[in-house]
Write a protein that holds these residues in place. Sequence first.
Motif, PDB file in Angstrom:
ATOM      1  N   ASP A  26       0.829  -1.203   0.000  1.00 60.24           N
ATOM      2  CA  ASP A  26       0.000   0.000   0.000  1.00 60.24           C
ATOM      3  C   ASP A  26       0.866   1.256   0.000  1.00 60.24           C
ATOM      4  N   GLN A  27       2.115   1.104   0.386  1.00 65.17           N
ATOM      5  CA  GLN A  27       3.018   2.240   0.547  1.00 65.17           C
ATOM      6  C   GLN A  27       3.938   2.447  -0.652  1.00 65.17           C
ATOM      7  N   GLY A  28       3.889   1.589  -1.630  1.00 66.52           N
ATOM      8  CA  GLY A  28       4.725   1.734  -2.813  1.00 66.52           C
ATOM      9  C   GLY A  28       5.160   0.395  -3.352  1.00 66.52           C
ATOM     10  N   ARG A  29       6.032   0.431  -4.362  1.00 61.81           N
ATOM     11  CA  ARG A  29       6.528  -0.802  -4.969  1.00 61.81           C
ATOM     12  C   ARG A  29       7.457  -1.513  -4.004  1.00 61.81           C
ATOM     13  N   VAL A  30       7.215  -2.790  -3.797  1.00 63.53           N
ATOM     14  CA  VAL A  30       7.987  -3.572  -2.856  1.00 63.53           C
ATOM     15  C   VAL A  30       9.214  -4.164  -3.553  1.00 63.53           C
ATOM     16  N   VAL A  31      10.355  -4.015  -2.924  1.00 64.53           N
ATOM     17  CA  VAL A  31      11.602  -4.607  -3.389  1.00 64.53           C
ATOM     18  C   VAL A  31      11.966  -5.734  -2.426  1.00 64.53           C
ATOM     19  N   ALA A  32      12.496  -6.843  -2.958  1.00 71.11           N
ATOM     20  CA  ALA A  32      12.796  -8.007  -2.134  1.00 71.11           C
ATOM     21  C   ALA A  32      14.268  -8.356  -2.189  1.00 71.11           C
ATOM     22  N   ALA A  33      14.775  -8.835  -1.069  1.00 72.40           N
ATOM     23  CA  ALA A  33      16.128  -9.385  -1.003  1.00 72.40           C
ATOM     24  C   ALA A  33      16.062 -10.656  -0.170  1.00 72.40           C
ATOM     25  N   ARG A  34      16.652 -11.716  -0.672  1.00 73.41           N
ATOM     26  CA  ARG A  34      16.641 -12.995   0.036  1.00 73.41           C
ATOM     27  C   ARG A  34      18.004 -13.288   0.641  1.00 73.41           C
ATOM     28  N   GLY A  35      17.980 -13.826   1.856  1.00 69.75           N
ATOM     29  CA  GLY A  35      19.197 -14.299   2.482  1.00 69.75           C
ATOM     30  C   GLY A  35      19.090 -15.789   2.720  1.00 69.75           C
ATOM     31  N   ASP A  36      20.107 -16.368   3.306  1.00 71.06           N
ATOM     32  CA  ASP A  36      20.073 -17.793   3.606  1.00 71.06           C
ATOM     33  C   ASP A  36      18.995 -18.140   4.626  1.00 71.06           C
ATOM     34  N   HIS A  37      18.744 -17.240   5.556  1.00 69.38           N
ATOM     35  CA  HIS A  37      17.744 -17.484   6.602  1.00 69.38           C
ATOM     36  C   HIS A  37      16.675 -16.393   6.642  1.00 69.38           C
ATOM     37  N   SER A  38      16.588 -15.571   5.616  1.00 74.09           N
ATOM     38  CA  SER A  38      15.732 -14.383   5.723  1.00 74.09           C
ATOM     39  C   SER A  38      15.126 -13.973   4.388  1.00 74.09           C
ATOM     40  N   LEU A  39      14.031 -13.249   4.497  1.00 71.95           N
ATOM     41  CA  LEU A  39      13.438 -12.524   3.377  1.00 71.95           C
ATOM     42  C   LEU A  39      13.209 -11.110   3.868  1.00 71.95           C
ATOM     43  N   VAL A  40      13.759 -10.153   3.138  1.00 69.00           N
ATOM     44  CA  VAL A  40      13.605  -8.749   3.501  1.00 69.00           C
ATOM     45  C   VAL A  40      12.803  -8.065   2.408  1.00 69.00           C
ATOM     46  N   LEU A  41      11.720  -7.419   2.781  1.00 67.16           N
ATOM     47  CA  LEU A  41      10.870  -6.672   1.856  1.00 67.16           C
ATOM     48  C   LEU A  41      10.895  -5.214   2.254  1.00 67.16           C
ATOM     49  N   GLY A  42      11.127  -4.330   1.287  1.00 66.48           N
ATOM     50  CA  GLY A  42      11.216  -2.909   1.595  1.00 66.48           C
ATOM     51  C   GLY A  42      10.546  -2.047   0.553  1.00 66.48           C
ATOM     52  N   VAL A  43      10.302  -0.818   0.918  1.00 67.68           N
ATOM     53  CA  VAL A  43       9.728   0.192   0.024  1.00 67.68           C
ATOM     54  C   VAL A  43      10.669   1.390   0.023  1.00 67.68           C
ATOM     55  N   GLY A  44      10.890   1.956  -1.165  1.00 67.12           N
ATOM     56  CA  GLY A  44      11.754   3.119  -1.264  1.00 67.12           C
ATOM     57  C   GLY A  44      13.219   2.785  -1.149  1.00 67.12           C
ATOM     58  N   ARG A  45      13.588   1.534  -1.416  1.00 67.07           N
ATOM     59  CA  ARG A  45      14.972   1.101  -1.273  1.00 67.07           C
ATOM     60  C   ARG A  45      15.376   0.225  -2.446  1.00 67.07           C
ATOM     61  N   THR A  46      16.661   0.105  -2.664  1.00 69.94           N
ATOM     62  CA  THR A  46      17.173  -0.775  -3.691  1.00 69.94           C
ATOM     63  C   THR A  46      17.391  -2.165  -3.119  1.00 69.94           C
ATOM     64  N   GLU A  47      17.483  -3.147  -4.009  1.00 75.20           N
ATOM     65  CA  GLU A  47      17.763  -4.506  -3.557  1.00 75.20           C
ATOM     66  C   GLU A  47      19.118  -4.574  -2.871  1.00 75.20           C
ATOM     67  N   GLU A  48      20.073  -3.825  -3.390  1.00 76.47           N
ATOM     68  CA  GLU A  48      21.404  -3.830  -2.793  1.00 76.47           C
ATOM     69  C   GLU A  48      21.375  -3.360  -1.347  1.00 76.47           C
ATOM     70  N   SER A  49      20.614  -2.301  -1.079  1.00 78.79           N
ATOM     71  CA  SER A  49      20.535  -1.806   0.296  1.00 78.79           C
ATOM     72  C   SER A  49      19.829  -2.793   1.213  1.00 78.79           C
ATOM     73  N   LEU A  50      18.850  -3.514   0.675  1.00 76.86           N
ATOM     74  CA  LEU A  50      18.133  -4.480   1.487  1.00 76.86           C
ATOM     75  C   LEU A  50      18.990  -5.704   1.801  1.00 76.86           C
ATOM     76  N   ARG A  51      19.982  -5.958   0.972  1.00 77.45           N
ATOM     77  CA  ARG A  51      20.877  -7.090   1.256  1.00 77.45           C
ATOM     78  C   ARG A  51      21.647  -6.877   2.561  1.00 77.45           C
ATOM     79  N   ASP A  52      21.888  -5.611   2.914  1.00 74.72           N
ATOM     80  CA  ASP A  52      22.548  -5.334   4.194  1.00 74.72           C
ATOM     81  C   ASP A  52      21.700  -5.816   5.357  1.00 74.72           C
ATOM     82  N   PHE A  53      20.376  -5.595   5.270  1.00 76.10           N
ATOM     83  CA  PHE A  53      19.470  -6.073   6.319  1.00 76.10           C
ATOM     84  C   PHE A  53      19.444  -7.599   6.331  1.00 76.10           C
ATOM     85  N   ALA A  54      19.438  -8.199   5.141  1.00 73.23           N
ATOM     86  CA  ALA A  54      19.421  -9.662   5.055  1.00 73.23           C
ATOM     87  C   ALA A  54      20.672 -10.268   5.676  1.00 73.23           C
ATOM     88  N   ALA A  55      21.819  -9.608   5.485  1.00 74.55           N
ATOM     89  CA  ALA A  55      23.059 -10.108   6.068  1.00 74.55           C
ATOM     90  C   ALA A  55      22.990 -10.092   7.593  1.00 74.55           C
TER      91      ALA A  55
END
Length: 398
Positions: free
Chosen positions: A143-172
């Motif tokens: 509802d807040q915008g286009r969702v970008v996804a980043a997958r980790g070995d133990h995680s899925l990170v979904l964000g809005v207003g961010r790049t996949e590269e930046s979300l990989r930091d959260f996944a790490a």
Amino acid sequence: MAGREWVRISGVAALCALFVALVGCGGQPATDTGRAEVQRLLDRRADALLERDPAAYRATGSTAGYDRLREVPLAAWSYRVTDLDLTGDATATAAAELSYRLQDHDRAPVTTGRTLALARDADGGWQVTSDRPAPRSAQQLWDQGRVVAARGDHSLVLGVGRTEESLRDFAALADRAVPAVSDAWGTGWGQRVLVLVPDSLEEMAGLLGSPASSYRGIAAVTTGEVGGAADGPADRIILNPEAYGLLGPTGKQVVLTHESTHVATRAHTGPATPLWLSEGYADWAGYRDTGRAPAEAAPELARAVAAGDVPQELPADGDFGFTDDPTALSQAYESGWMACRLIAEQWGEERLGAFYRAVGAHGQRDGAVESALEKVLGTSEEAFTRAWREYLGEQLTG
């Protein structure tokens, strides 16, 4: 549970409200045929989304939802029409229940209320012109915008207003948190976490259906049902990008490990579990491998103890409320952490986990802690409180 890092109707209006489920205020009666027609439309729309068929989705109306959900790994998506209000000759509003599951995370659907605006097309059929949260329903991330996804070995990170590269930091960070939690708690949980990263504090609050003021200064919150079953929807770790962004590397890792601990312990956290234990245990797991000294990790409590103001009792649940006194809130979290740290040091980490599980399994709040202290640790509540107060003096001064 939150992490530490930090309607008046009268007269004609009442009559209108009484009949809204049947006809809608100012609208026309919705026939079963019309409702079934809209249901078929939404079924086609859901199928098109799941099959990643943009042309079929476009044929059902607005494509905003498709574009925003393009990267979200959906395992299921369906609507159930609960009401239809014919608001004009060629417009209508549908109330629906949306059920969806995220692949590899939700074992049961998440359900939420939606309000869909409809309009007749040139052929006389219905099309969706908008799909938004129903009144009193929280927003979903898309509802807040286009969702970008980043997958980790133990995680899925979904964000809005961010790049996949930046979300990989959260996944790490999440990928480091999960093994750390399993090492402390055990492996009898899903060992995967779902992290949502909205674009602002206000949007974080929108996901939680609460005012932004309730979460200012809080770095993350984990949503889920107390005692949640393993076959239910996955807990969501929701970050506050403003407060979280102010933390250093260690602080960010502690927060995600803390919140991941809530995910791991959810099934064993019951109505009898006091917040000093659930939050203290999550902090204990978060700080466990950091090497932080007690006075460094519990600065507010250390200042109080150094001034001779040693707490008389373990913090009550009310002490964990988000108020205008951040010092008192910090002391509550730090007190719970020190209590769990004491148990881990004096009785061992396995006994700490067993104590947590025993409290959560107790049938009622009264006597839960006292019973677990006696059965698991072989001590009384009075003796434990005395030992905890002495421990504060030993660890936080000098």
